[in-house]
Motif scaffolding. Structure first.
Motif, PDB file in Angstrom:
ATOM      1  N   LEU A   1     -11.103  -3.029  11.454  1.00  0.00           N
ATOM      2  CA  LEU A   1     -10.566  -2.745  10.129  1.00  0.00           C
ATOM      3  C   LEU A   1      -9.213  -3.412   9.915  1.00  0.00           C
ATOM      4  N   THR A   2      -8.929  -3.744   8.662  1.00  0.00           N
ATOM      5  CA  THR A   2      -7.617  -4.275   8.324  1.00  0.00           C
ATOM      6  C   THR A   2      -6.640  -3.122   8.128  1.00  0.00           C
ATOM      7  N   TYR A   3      -5.365  -3.435   8.129  1.00  0.00           N
ATOM      8  CA  TYR A   3      -4.370  -2.392   7.868  1.00  0.00           C
ATOM      9  C   TYR A   3      -4.567  -1.815   6.465  1.00  0.00           C
ATOM     10  N   ARG A   4      -4.911  -2.671   5.509  1.00  0.00           N
ATOM     11  CA  ARG A   4      -5.131  -2.175   4.154  1.00  0.00           C
ATOM     12  C   ARG A   4      -6.308  -1.198   4.120  1.00  0.00           C
ATOM     13  N   GLN A   5      -7.323  -1.420   4.937  1.00  0.00           N
ATOM     14  CA  GLN A   5      -8.434  -0.471   4.988  1.00  0.00           C
ATOM     15  C   GLN A   5      -8.007   0.863   5.595  1.00  0.00           C
TER      16      GLN A   5
ATOM     17  N   LEU B   1      -7.246  -6.562  -7.343  1.00  0.00           N
ATOM     18  CA  LEU B   1      -8.279  -5.523  -7.436  1.00  0.00           C
ATOM     19  C   LEU B   1      -9.556  -5.983  -6.757  1.00  0.00           C
ATOM     20  N   TYR B   2      -9.937  -7.224  -6.993  1.00  0.00           N
ATOM     21  CA  TYR B   2     -11.133  -7.813  -6.367  1.00  0.00           C
ATOM     22  C   TYR B   2     -11.089  -7.658  -4.843  1.00  0.00           C
ATOM     23  N   GLU B   3      -9.938  -7.955  -4.247  1.00  0.00           N
ATOM     24  CA  GLU B   3      -9.792  -7.856  -2.784  1.00  0.00           C
ATOM     25  C   GLU B   3      -9.981  -6.421  -2.301  1.00  0.00           C
TER      26      GLU B   3
ATOM     27  N   MET C   1      -6.252   8.292  14.697  1.00  0.00           N
ATOM     28  CA  MET C   1      -5.271   7.229  14.491  1.00  0.00           C
ATOM     29  C   MET C   1      -4.001   7.741  13.812  1.00  0.00           C
ATOM     30  N   GLY C   2      -3.976   9.011  13.452  1.00  0.00           N
ATOM     31  CA  GLY C   2      -2.790   9.544  12.789  1.00  0.00           C
ATOM     32  C   GLY C   2      -2.508   8.867  11.465  1.00  0.00           C
ATOM     33  N   LEU C   3      -3.572   8.587  10.693  1.00  0.00           N
ATOM     34  CA  LEU C   3      -3.386   7.839   9.446  1.00  0.00           C
ATOM     35  C   LEU C   3      -2.600   8.618   8.394  1.00  0.00           C
ATOM     36  N   ALA C   4      -2.490   9.923   8.575  1.00  0.00           N
ATOM     37  CA  ALA C   4      -1.682  10.713   7.645  1.00  0.00           C
ATOM     38  C   ALA C   4      -0.223  10.282   7.669  1.00  0.00           C
ATOM     39  N   THR C   5       0.189   9.594   8.736  1.00  0.00           N
ATOM     40  CA  THR C   5       1.588   9.169   8.865  1.00  0.00           C
ATOM     41  C   THR C   5       1.854   7.788   8.261  1.00  0.00           C
ATOM     42  N   ILE C   6       0.824   7.138   7.720  1.00  0.00           N
ATOM     43  CA  ILE C   6       1.062   5.855   7.046  1.00  0.00           C
ATOM     44  C   ILE C   6       2.042   6.082   5.890  1.00  0.00           C
ATOM     45  N   PRO C   7       3.071   5.272   5.769  1.00  0.00           N
ATOM     46  CA  PRO C   7       4.061   5.477   4.696  1.00  0.00           C
ATOM     47  C   PRO C   7       3.439   5.399   3.306  1.00  0.00           C
ATOM     48  N   ASP C   8       3.856   6.284   2.430  1.00  0.00           N
ATOM     49  CA  ASP C   8       3.336   6.277   1.062  1.00  0.00           C
ATOM     50  C   ASP C   8       3.642   4.969   0.348  1.00  0.00           C
ATOM     51  N   THR C   9       4.711   4.313   0.739  1.00  0.00           N
ATOM     52  CA  THR C   9       5.063   3.041   0.097  1.00  0.00           C
ATOM     53  C   THR C   9       3.995   1.977   0.322  1.00  0.00           C
ATOM     54  N   ASP C  10       3.232   2.108   1.418  1.00  0.00           N
ATOM     55  CA  ASP C  10       2.153   1.150   1.681  1.00  0.00           C
ATOM     56  C   ASP C  10       0.903   1.487   0.870  1.00  0.00           C
ATOM     57  N   LEU C  11       0.808   2.718   0.401  1.00  0.00           N
ATOM     58  CA  LEU C  11      -0.357   3.145  -0.373  1.00  0.00           C
ATOM     59  C   LEU C  11      -0.200   2.859  -1.859  1.00  0.00           C
ATOM     60  N   THR C  12       1.031   2.889  -2.340  1.00  0.00           N
ATOM     61  CA  THR C  12       1.290   2.814  -3.780  1.00  0.00           C
ATOM     62  C   THR C  12       0.651   1.606  -4.460  1.00  0.00           C
ATOM     63  N   PRO C  13       0.813   0.373  -3.943  1.00  0.00           N
ATOM     64  CA  PRO C  13       0.204  -0.768  -4.647  1.00  0.00           C
ATOM     65  C   PRO C  13      -1.318  -0.739  -4.633  1.00  0.00           C
TER      66      PRO C  13
ATOM     67  N   ALA D   1      -3.226   2.129  -4.525  1.00  0.00           N
ATOM     68  CA  ALA D   1      -3.621   3.188  -5.453  1.00  0.00           C
ATOM     69  C   ALA D   1      -3.438   2.727  -6.905  1.00  0.00           C
ATOM     70  N   ALA D   2      -2.418   1.918  -7.145  1.00  0.00           N
ATOM     71  CA  ALA D   2      -2.176   1.424  -8.509  1.00  0.00           C
ATOM     72  C   ALA D   2      -3.344   0.564  -8.986  1.00  0.00           C
ATOM     73  N   GLN D   3      -3.861  -0.279  -8.093  1.00  0.00           N
ATOM     74  CA  GLN D   3      -5.019  -1.112  -8.455  1.00  0.00           C
ATOM     75  C   GLN D   3      -6.260  -0.255  -8.693  1.00  0.00           C
ATOM     76  N   LEU D   4      -6.478   0.752  -7.844  1.00  0.00           N
ATOM     77  CA  LEU D   4      -7.661   1.596  -7.947  1.00  0.00           C
ATOM     78  C   LEU D   4      -7.566   2.605  -9.079  1.00  0.00           C
ATOM     79  N   SER D   5      -6.442   2.643  -9.745  1.00  0.00           N
ATOM     80  CA  SER D   5      -6.274   3.520 -10.902  1.00  0.00           C
ATOM     81  C   SER D   5      -6.646   2.823 -12.209  1.00  0.00           C
ATOM     82  N   ARG D   6      -6.865   1.538 -12.151  1.00  0.00           N
ATOM     83  CA  ARG D   6      -7.097   0.739 -13.369  1.00  0.00           C
ATOM     84  C   ARG D   6      -8.552   0.846 -13.843  1.00  0.00           C
TER      85      ARG D   6
END
Length: 261
Positions: free
Chosen positions: A161-165, A195-197, A242-254, A256-261
């Motif tokens: 998996l990628t970090y983005r995944q 968004l495509y990515e 993997m403790g993914l709950a500790t991923i910083p919210d700043t990495d999620l924001t962009p 989530a913004a795409q998936l909100s469109r």
């Protein structure tokens, strides 16, 4: 106390990983090499865990590693040791199902899992993944519900998996915290590249059976329904181990913004 050559090798590779491990490096050396707050504080279980990681760290130091590979391996080893040490310090108990016992080949399941993780970290160019890969060692060591066979499968899946995944898995697990698009993208003719990515990465997670869309079938990226995406099966194991709950919210924001469109 370990011999001087082992101390030199293990402390050397952990020190090299300080670029990734940060402050965890100092505590890891104490835990693995018998400092004042070393593995003895965790009793027999702590000693067994330290022994397994120390063996793998010593073997890793004997490999021909590039400077950056040494940073990744040393960082992962330090983070894993620090994770185990911290949990022991909070009074948690390591698994007692034979995970740390030598097998027919003289190696324990704990050593094999740790080696598998470190080898994957060695080759992981996307270094933001390394701490979360290392958490696999530190968390599986306490979870006797995760068999060695499942642990290897989790490690193998995590490698792919990628970090983005990994970020998408956290979004899927905590989707109530985000305002995601409720519908799919069928009928939409044009997609911005960002968004495509992300849609293709969501679809890949679906095809790996790590997420689902409320039971609906997704044949292509336009079938992705962000608002109904949730983790399932091994996706839950990855999120927890993997403790993914500790991923910083700043990495999620962009994302989530795409998936909100």
């Amino acid at each position: 106390m370990t011999d001087k050559e082992t101390q030199r090798k293990v402390s050397g590779i952990i020190t090299a990983g300080a670029d990734i491990a940060g402050a965890a490096a100092g505590g890891a050396i104490g835990f693995l090499l018998g400092g004042p707050a070393g593995a003895a504080a965790g009793g027999a279980g702590g000693a067994a865990a330290a022994h397994a990681l120390r063996n793998i760290g010593e073997q890793a130091s004997d490999r021909l590693l590039s400077p950056r590979e040494k940073v990744r391996v040393g960082g992962a080893l330090a983070i894993a040791a620090s994770k185990i040490s911290g949990r022991l310090g909070r009074g948690e108990t390591l698994r007692t199902d034979g995970f740390f016992d030598p097998k027919y080949n003289g190696r324990s399941d704990a050593e094999e899992i740790a080696e598998s993780v470190l080898l994957k970290c060695q080759r992981e160019a996307e270094e933001r993944k390394v701490p979360y890969m290392a958490f696999l060692i530190g968390n599986i060591a306490f979870d006797d519900q995760t068999s060695p066979g499942l642990a290897h499968q989790i490690v193998k899946t995590a490698e792919d998996l990628t970090y983005r995944q990994l970020c998408i898995l956290k979004i899927a697990a905590l989707q109530g915290n985000f305002s995601l698009r409720s519908g799919d993208y069928r009928g939409q003719q044009n997609f911005d590249r960002p968004l495509y990515e992300i849609l293709y990465e969501c679809l890949d997670l679906y095809h790996r059976a790590l997420v689902n869309f409320a039971g609906e079938v997704a044949f292509g990226p336009t079938d992705v329904k962000p608002g109904s995406m949730s983790i399932q099966g091994m996706g839950v194991d990855l999120f927890n181990q993997m403790g993914l709950a500790t991923i910083p919210d700043t990495d999620l924001t962009p994302i989530a913004a795409q998936l909100s469109r």
